[in-house]
Design a protein around this motif. Structure first.
Motif, PDB file in Angstrom:
ATOM      1  N   ILE A   6       0.783  -0.871   0.179  1.00 23.71           N
ATOM      2  CA  ILE A   6       0.224  -0.015   0.200  1.00 23.71           C
ATOM      3  C   ILE A   6       0.903   1.227  -0.238  1.00 23.71           C
ATOM      4  N   ARG A   7       0.757   2.170  -0.904  1.00 28.13           N
ATOM      5  CA  ARG A   7       1.586   3.293  -1.000  1.00 28.13           C
ATOM      6  C   ARG A   7       0.762   4.575  -0.722  1.00 28.13           C
ATOM      7  N   LEU A   8       1.239   5.515   0.105  1.00 27.17           N
ATOM      8  CA  LEU A   8       0.639   6.713   0.546  1.00 27.17           C
ATOM      9  C   LEU A   8       1.386   7.763  -0.079  1.00 27.17           C
ATOM     10  N   LEU A   9       0.886   8.443  -0.986  1.00 23.13           N
ATOM     11  CA  LEU A   9       1.386   9.779  -1.700  1.00 23.13           C
ATOM     12  C   LEU A   9       1.362  10.881  -0.510  1.00 23.13           C
ATOM     13  N   VAL A  10       2.599  11.397  -0.154  1.00 25.04           N
ATOM     14  CA  VAL A  10       2.606  12.279   1.044  1.00 25.04           C
ATOM     15  C   VAL A  10       3.125  13.665   0.554  1.00 25.04           C
ATOM     16  N   SER A  11       2.929  14.574   1.062  1.00 21.48           N
ATOM     17  CA  SER A  11       3.557  16.029   0.974  1.00 21.48           C
ATOM     18  C   SER A  11       4.558  16.391   1.851  1.00 21.48           C
TER      19      SER A  11
END
Length: 140
Positions: A6-11
């Motif tokens: 599961i990949r979270l796209l984070v700032s």
């Protein structure tokens, strides 16, 4: 087919790395995680990965949609532990804020919820019973 992660796209890459490593207690696959990507692979289960949103946006251009309104949950990370109460004590000691009291579902699972620095929803589970009635396997 195999689910790899599961990949979270984070700032806030550094803030999220610190949260998942230092608060949640997951171990990064590399010693010193650096943007744009890091994976956390526990002994059991799938990997959780963080990817810097700006890096992916540069690679994909307009294919990557901008993030929605903060507070609109589109994903949740679920992690299982053997002793929810003890783990929540440890999370609070590490600076996490738990969202309300644990909730028990159908006498089979007890869950508590929190958010990472990016606002992603996290569920911490303790299995009380399996669907089949077999013994609950250890989470670690």
């Amino acid at each position: 087919m195999h689910l790899t992660q599961i990949r979270l796209l984070v700032s806030d890459f550094d803030g999220c790395v610190s949260f998942y490593r230092d608060v949640i207690g997951l171990t990064p696959q590399v010693g010193e995680p650096r943007p744009p990507y890091v994976a956390f692979k526990p002994e059991l289960g799938s990997a959780l990965a963080l990817h810097d949103r700006a890096d992916l946006a540069a690679a994909l251009g307009t294919v990557l949609r901008p993030p929605g309104e903060r507070g609109g949950d589109a994903a949740m990370v679920s992690l299982r532990v053997d002793d929810l109460a003890s783990f929540l004590v440890e999370l609070r000691r590490r600076g996490a804020s738990i969202l309300g009291e644990p909730i028990e579902y159908d006498g089979r699972i007890r869950c508590a919820y929190l958010r990472d620095p990016q606002g992603n929803l996290i569920e911490i589970q303790q299995w009380l019973a399996t669907r089949s009635g077999a013994s609950v396997p250890p989470a670690s």
